[in-house]
Design a protein around this motif. Structure first.
Motif, PDB file in Angstrom:
ATOM      1  N   ALA A  15     -14.867  25.816  12.376  1.00 39.59           N
ATOM      2  CA  ALA A  15     -14.571  24.833  13.710  1.00 39.59           C
ATOM      3  C   ALA A  15     -12.727  24.759  13.487  1.00 39.59           C
ATOM      4  N   ASN A  16     -12.697  23.068  13.530  1.00 42.29           N
ATOM      5  CA  ASN A  16     -11.449  22.562  12.987  1.00 42.29           C
ATOM      6  C   ASN A  16     -10.877  22.225  11.729  1.00 42.29           C
ATOM      7  N   GLY A  17     -12.206  22.548  10.948  1.00 43.73           N
ATOM      8  CA  GLY A  17     -11.759  21.652   9.396  1.00 43.73           C
ATOM      9  C   GLY A  17     -10.645  23.155   8.823  1.00 43.73           C
ATOM     10  N   ARG A  71     -28.163   8.865   0.267  1.00 44.29           N
ATOM     11  CA  ARG A  71     -29.099  10.446   0.727  1.00 44.29           C
ATOM     12  C   ARG A  71     -28.257  11.023   0.606  1.00 44.29           C
ATOM     13  N   ALA A  72     -26.976  10.431   1.169  1.00 40.31           N
ATOM     14  CA  ALA A  72     -25.790  11.302   1.848  1.00 40.31           C
ATOM     15  C   ALA A  72     -24.807  12.139   0.471  1.00 40.31           C
ATOM     16  N   VAL A  73     -23.707  12.659   0.675  1.00 38.87           N
ATOM     17  CA  VAL A  73     -22.695  12.887  -0.199  1.00 38.87           C
ATOM     18  C   VAL A  73     -22.516  13.269   1.335  1.00 38.87           C
ATOM     19  N   MET A  74     -20.782  12.155   1.357  1.00 36.61           N
ATOM     20  CA  MET A  74     -19.433  12.847   2.257  1.00 36.61           C
ATOM     21  C   MET A  74     -18.051  13.308   1.863  1.00 36.61           C
ATOM     22  N   VAL A  75     -18.054  14.925   2.788  1.00 40.21           N
ATOM     23  CA  VAL A  75     -16.867  16.050   2.120  1.00 40.21           C
ATOM     24  C   VAL A  75     -15.864  15.155   3.363  1.00 40.21           C
ATOM     25  N   THR A  76     -15.229  14.396   3.239  1.00 38.34           N
ATOM     26  CA  THR A  76     -14.057  14.206   4.115  1.00 38.34           C
ATOM     27  C   THR A  76     -12.504  15.576   4.022  1.00 38.34           C
ATOM     28  N   VAL A  77     -12.471  16.004   5.612  1.00 39.88           N
ATOM     29  CA  VAL A  77     -11.892  17.005   5.139  1.00 39.88           C
ATOM     30  C   VAL A  77     -10.365  16.706   6.175  1.00 39.88           C
ATOM     31  N   ASN A  78      -8.722  17.217   5.426  1.00 38.63           N
ATOM     32  CA  ASN A  78      -7.557  16.230   6.040  1.00 38.63           C
ATOM     33  C   ASN A  78      -7.613  18.101   6.838  1.00 38.63           C
ATOM     34  N   SER A  79      -7.836  17.704   8.565  1.00 37.64           N
ATOM     35  CA  SER A  79      -8.081  18.541   9.039  1.00 37.64           C
ATOM     36  C   SER A  79      -7.971  17.593  10.534  1.00 37.64           C
ATOM     37  N   PRO A 100      -6.068  24.413   3.059  1.00 37.49           N
ATOM     38  CA  PRO A 100      -5.356  24.751   4.014  1.00 37.49           C
ATOM     39  C   PRO A 100      -6.305  24.954   4.888  1.00 37.49           C
ATOM     40  N   ALA A 101      -6.195  25.182   6.013  1.00 40.45           N
ATOM     41  CA  ALA A 101      -7.112  25.159   7.329  1.00 40.45           C
ATOM     42  C   ALA A 101      -7.704  26.602   7.083  1.00 40.45           C
ATOM     43  N   SER A 102      -8.830  26.734   7.680  1.00 39.65           N
ATOM     44  CA  SER A 102      -9.461  28.249   7.488  1.00 39.65           C
ATOM     45  C   SER A 102      -8.859  29.289   9.122  1.00 39.65           C
ATOM     46  N   ASN A 114     -14.138  15.319   9.365  1.00 42.10           N
ATOM     47  CA  ASN A 114     -12.211  15.670  10.276  1.00 42.10           C
ATOM     48  C   ASN A 114     -12.077  14.445   9.903  1.00 42.10           C
ATOM     49  N   ARG A 115     -10.349  14.214   8.886  1.00 43.50           N
ATOM     50  CA  ARG A 115      -9.682  12.675   9.268  1.00 43.50           C
ATOM     51  C   ARG A 115      -9.276  12.245  10.441  1.00 43.50           C
ATOM     52  N   ARG A 116      -9.142  13.418  11.569  1.00 39.43           N
ATOM     53  CA  ARG A 116      -8.450  12.954  12.463  1.00 39.43           C
ATOM     54  C   ARG A 116      -9.316  13.641  13.321  1.00 39.43           C
ATOM     55  N   ASP A 117     -10.485  12.712  13.978  1.00 41.50           N
ATOM     56  CA  ASP A 117     -11.352  13.643  15.241  1.00 41.50           C
ATOM     57  C   ASP A 117     -11.251  12.531  16.150  1.00 41.50           C
TER      58      ASP A 117
END
Length: 501
Positions: free
Chosen positions: A470-472, A454-462, A499-501, A433-436
């Motif tokens: 949970a809070n994504g 080794r990794a890929v990252m998904v940044t969630v605007n949540s 949008p948030a789920s 999450n962007r704001r954690d």
């Protein structure tokens, strides 16, 4: 950090870390890999509200991996088998946050939030780490007052001094040396990773997949480093810095940034017209009111019968703010606390977990925090950091750089902390999450850089701690679920703005 809420790299030292930690891990790995899987006696799990399909087992592992034929301890783990045997791929380990928490019951609760295609694909595996829960447990028999959140979390005195914190550190460390037993010296992140590999071997799995959150992402990253060819699909959710020199010190320090990332979201919510828990007319006024109330409670605490401590002082007030920022659903509790404090009253005291549970969780937590690295032992060093933090980040009042129990820990680390590198197979999907508040984006970016290809990252605007399911948001959740079910990741780092789920 999870619940208790449930806490840049010096590359010149990296060669020494690798030369000690990796051969140590390789020896224990080869032992686990060459052994025939033991017979597992699966039984009905203890507890309430558990899925009837969940079953539990235990194995014995070395207390000290440097002495593999010495004293043994027990690890407890659980399983809900894959729901479609025809599409089963393997085992998905649910690696808990903390330190000081377990996932033994998670296949029955958190695991059932997983989409059907993921539950069809994996056996869901939970476990209690060494020292915790139904694994061989530890306890330091702390004084009741030392079980308070504001003792484990290193809040300084209102004037920024750490004299009381250092006294608490000595008292709690002495309790662990006196009552904790020999296992206290062998609780560490690297040993938790080694334990996971013993569970893998006991299950007869060649590789494992994982869903790790919060502190568990560090465990997952360390497992990836020590056992790179035993990893299948690893999801690291809500990630901290991989700084192998500072480790948990850096995680505590991240709170000063995390709170500043998140408090504006609370302040906007708490100043919204029509909000029944509206605190003030503007977000700026919410912030000023919080700081003013915290300062007043520093000077004039309110009695709070039934709480620990039995007063609402400035640091308890700040700690409850910190806890509330983990999840936007907890914003009303913080707003109501502010409204009550402004009137000079307190809400009902929060219900604490049973004393035995707290004793166990806090003992396991401090053992991990303090055994992974050596912490500074000088009060002056902490007071310097506290002063710098207070000047720049007033909401956290210097806590992120304060003196924890580790400032007086009686044991030296058994080995250097594992350095996370970009060497190994590309098996990791990070979601962040962007704001954690607990694991801010800045720390996750450091882990992303360390893992390299080794990794890929998904940044969630949540907003909030724990992103996946949970809070994504729906975009992030869908990306992670697709990876777990199919192995397909985004081709590059991406941002989820749905949008948030």
């Amino acid at each position: 950090m999870t619940r208790i809420k449930q806490i840049a790299a010096l590359f010149a030292a990296s060669a020494a870390v690798l030369s000690v930690a990796v051969p140590f891990a390789t020896a224990s790995a080869s032992t686990a890999e060459s052994a025939r899987p033991p017979h597992l006696d699966w039984t009905t799990c203890e507890g309430t509200d558990l899925d009837p399909r969940q079953e539990c087992a235990t194995i014995e592992v070395p207390m000290d991996y440097a002495d593999p034929h010495g004293k043994k301890i027990t690890l407890a783990f659980s399983r809900i088998p894959a729901e479609n045997p025809k599409t089963r791929r393997g085992a998905l380990f649910m690696i808990p946050g903390g330190p000081g928490g377990g996932s033994l019951d998670q296949p029955s609760d958190k695991g059932q939030k997983l989409p059907q295609e993921v539950r069809d694909t994996y056996d869901l595996i939970g476990f209690d780490p060494r020292g915790y829960g139904r694994s061989t447990p530890v306890s330091c028999d702390f004084q009741r007052g030392d079980l308070a959140r504001t003792k484990l979390i290193p809040w300084p005195a209102p004037d920024g001094t750490v004299t009381e914190s250092m006294a608490t550190a000595r008292r709690m460390s002495e309790a662990c040396a006196r009552n904790g037993g020999p296992l206290m010296r062998h609780i560490s992140t690297a040993n938790e990773a080694r334990d996971l590999d013993r569970i893998r071997a006991a299950l007869g799995e060649r590789t494992i997949s994982a869903w790790a959150d919060s502190y568990g992402t560090y465990v997952g990253a360390v497992y990836n480093e020590l056992f790179p060819h035993r990893t299948d699909r690893f999801v690291l959710d809500s990630n901290g810095t991989p700084d192998h020199v500072r480790v948990h010190r850096a995680w505590f320090a991240a709170f000063e940034v995390g709170v500043e990332d998140n408090f504006p979201e609370f302040a906007r919510w708490a100043s919204r017209p029509g909000n029944p828990d509206r605190v003030a007319g503007t977000a700026a006024e919410v912030r000023r009111l919080f700081l003013r109330l915290a300062g007043r409670l520093d000077r004039e605490p309110l009695p709070w019968p039934g709480a620990n401590p039995e007063q609402l002082n400035g640091n308890v007030f700040r700690q409850m703010m910190l806890d509330s920022l983990y999840d936007p659903d907890d914003y009303p509790a913080l707003a109501r606390l502010m409204l009550a404090a402004r009137k000079g009253i307190v809400p009902p005291a929060p219900q604490a977990p049973p004393i035995a549970v707290l004793q166990n969780a806090i003992a396991g937590s401090v053992a991990t925090l303090c055994n992974d690295i050596a912490w500074p032992r000088s009060a002056a060093a902490y007071e310097k950091g506290v002063a710098e933090s207070r000047a720049t980040y007033p909401l956290t009042a210097g806590m992120p750089r304060g003196a924890t129990v580790c400032a007086a820990w009686p044991y030296a680390p058994k080995e250097p902390a594992v350095r996370i590198t970009d060497r190994g197979p590309s098996t990791v999907l990070m979601v962040q999450n962007r704001r954690d508040v607990a694991t801010p984006l800045s720390g996750a970016l450091e882990l992303r850089e360390a893992l390299g290809r080794r990794a890929v990252m998904v940044t969630v605007n949540s907003t909030g701690h724990d992103a996946y399911l949970a809070n994504g948001n729906a975009c992030g959740d869908g990306t992670v679920s697709h990876f777990l079910a199919t192995g397909q990741r985004p081709t590059r780092d991406s941002v989820c703005d749905w949008p948030a789920s």
